[in-house]
Write an enzyme that holds these catalytic residues in place. Structure first.
Site, mmCIF file in Angstrom:
data_model
loop_
_atom_site.group_PDB
_atom_site.id
_atom_site.type_symbol
_atom_site.label_atom_id
_atom_site.label_comp_id
_atom_site.label_asym_id
_atom_site.label_seq_id
_atom_site.Cartn_x
_atom_site.Cartn_y
_atom_site.Cartn_z
ATOM 1 N N PRO A 14 0.840 -1.201 0.000
ATOM 2 C CA PRO A 14 0.000 0.000 0.000
ATOM 3 C C PRO A 14 0.873 1.249 0.000
ATOM 4 O O PRO A 14 1.966 1.244 0.575
ATOM 5 C CB PRO A 14 -0.787 -0.107 1.314
ATOM 6 C CG PRO A 14 -0.678 -1.535 1.720
ATOM 7 C CD PRO A 14 0.655 -2.008 1.218
ATOM 8 N N LYS A 15 0.405 2.292 -0.650
ATOM 9 C CA LYS A 15 1.099 3.579 -0.605
ATOM 10 C C LYS A 15 0.456 4.416 0.482
ATOM 11 O O LYS A 15 -0.696 4.822 0.370
ATOM 12 C CB LYS A 15 1.012 4.304 -1.943
ATOM 13 C CG LYS A 15 1.792 5.611 -1.950
ATOM 14 C CD LYS A 15 1.626 6.364 -3.239
ATOM 15 C CE LYS A 15 2.434 7.662 -3.191
ATOM 16 N NZ LYS A 15 2.031 8.539 -2.072
ATOM 17 N N TRP A 16 1.203 4.678 1.544
ATOM 18 C CA TRP A 16 0.661 5.398 2.682
ATOM 19 C C TRP A 16 0.767 6.904 2.484
ATOM 20 O O TRP A 16 1.721 7.407 1.876
ATOM 21 C CB TRP A 16 1.388 4.990 3.956
ATOM 22 C CG TRP A 16 1.336 3.520 4.224
ATOM 23 C CD1 TRP A 16 2.377 2.638 4.172
ATOM 24 C CD2 TRP A 16 0.180 2.752 4.551
ATOM 25 N NE1 TRP A 16 1.935 1.366 4.456
ATOM 26 C CE2 TRP A 16 0.581 1.407 4.689
ATOM 27 C CE3 TRP A 16 -1.172 3.059 4.736
ATOM 28 C CZ2 TRP A 16 -0.297 0.382 5.006
ATOM 29 C CZ3 TRP A 16 -2.056 2.049 5.051
ATOM 30 C CH2 TRP A 16 -1.622 0.726 5.189
ATOM 31 N N ASP B 268 -3.266 5.959 -0.355
ATOM 32 C CA ASP B 268 -3.667 6.639 -1.584
ATOM 33 C C ASP B 268 -3.179 5.951 -2.852
ATOM 34 O O ASP B 268 -3.058 6.579 -3.897
ATOM 35 C CB ASP B 268 -3.195 8.095 -1.566
ATOM 36 C CG ASP B 268 -1.687 8.247 -1.503
ATOM 37 O OD1 ASP B 268 -0.996 7.230 -1.322
ATOM 38 O OD2 ASP B 268 -1.199 9.377 -1.624
#
Length: 335
Positions: A19-21, A168
């Site tokens: 995941p892109k935090w 995101d």
């Protein structure tokens, strides 16, 4: 190690997905009794997140370097606005916020340990198992969380589709490469974008003229609230040069007060300049659809891109409620 923006998730056995935090990227290093938190730009973040420093000092491991993201939980997600509040010059304010809105450190890479100071030179296929073993031994029950990773393209697609609330998009990393410090060769980022119909409540002129005349530089975007007030929510400057003269004529014909009847641009800000505060108000006649990646604190966090003009849409239809969506729960992804 930085990421190159791409339009789609890459396929292949050479890729690992995460995941892109939506937080502050941070390298965390501990050497005995010293803990260093370092941003991508090289700034020292330790004074702003004393709870992370304290948690690192409590770990049994006393020599290690981690790569991760600092986030501030709020409800089911993470709040970037609460995170920004932590960058404050007053130590007393930072201490108060650290108690009221404690941060988490989401770990996604291990670059060095007491037993292997050169781990960053190993491929990700070796670093990830080492990180998982380190997390199992040292990070349980603390404000550190292990960021998930998968080799499944389908799972990465689900993460992208469900992103929001602090996640995101998706990060893709090459499993066959060492840690690529300072370049974008080993990591790609794929963001989820949304669209919104906005009223053009004003505009700013560009710094440079075209054929000796002033032309539009950016459009100021607005949305109506439940009380019928038009609030400034962001801008777009993605205007093609050849379109600027005609668009300027169109905008100048609509110049009129007040433009925005709620929150207006040009208010006090440490980022404001004399030039950025100057804008021309417009009668609320024009509607434009824009593409954006983040909306928080009743504003588009970044600049938007233009998708199309919407002459078929009434300005009063451009309301905040169109941006409401089912909140994602990124906390479910963490261990």
């Amino acid at each position: 190690m930085e990421a190159r923006s791409v339009d789609g998730i890459p396929r292949g056995r050479e890729w690992q997905y995460e995941p892109k935090w939506d937080g502050f990227r941070c390298l965390l290093s501990r050497e005995g009794g010293n803990v260093d938190l370092r941003s991508k730009s090289g700034e020292d973040l330790a004074r702003y997140f004393p709870e992370i420093v304290a948690a690192a000092l409590k770990l049994k491991a006393d020599r290690f370097t981690l790569d991760g993201e600092i986030v501030v939980p709020q409800g089911k997600g993470f709040s970037f606005d609460a995170l920004l509040q932590r960058i404050h010059p007053a130590a007393s304010r930072v201490k108060k916020l650290a108690q009221e809105t404690p941060a988490l450190y989401l770990v996604f890479d291990l670059l060095a340990t007491a037993g292997d100071k050169q781990l960053a030179k190993a491929p990700l296929s070796e670093r990830r198992p080492a990180l998982e073993a380190f997390a199992k031994s040292h990070l349980k029950g603390s404000i550190f969380r292990l960021s998930p990773a998968t080799a499944s393209y389908a799972t990465a697609g689900k993460w992208l589709a469900q992103s929001g609330g602090g996640s995101d998009g998706v990060i893709a990393k090459r499993v066959d490469l060492a840690y690529q410090a300072g370049n974008r060769d080993g990591m790609q980022k794929i963001k989820k974008f949304c669209s919104a119909d906005c009223v053009v409540g004003g505009f700013r002129y560009a710094t440079n003229k075209i054929a000796g005349r002033n032309v539009v530089g950016s459009l100021l975007l607005g949305l109506y609230d439940d009380d019928g007030l038009l609030h400034h929510v962001g801008f777009t400057s993605a205007i093609k040069a050849q379109e600027k003269p005609d668009l300027t004529d169109r905008l100048e014909a609509l110049i009129g007060e007040p433009g925005f009847t709620g929150n207006a641009p040009g208010g006090p800000s440490r980022w404001s300049t004399e030039r950025s505060a100057k804008w021309c108000p417009l009668k609320p006649k024009l509607v434009i659809e824009v593409c954006y990646d983040h909306f928080s604190g009743e504003r588009f966090r970044h600049g938007t891109s233009i998708l199309r003009w919407r002459p078929d849409k009434a300005p009063r239809q451009c309301r905040f409620e169109q941006l409401k969506q089912k909140l994602a729960n990124p906390m479910k992804l963490l261990k």
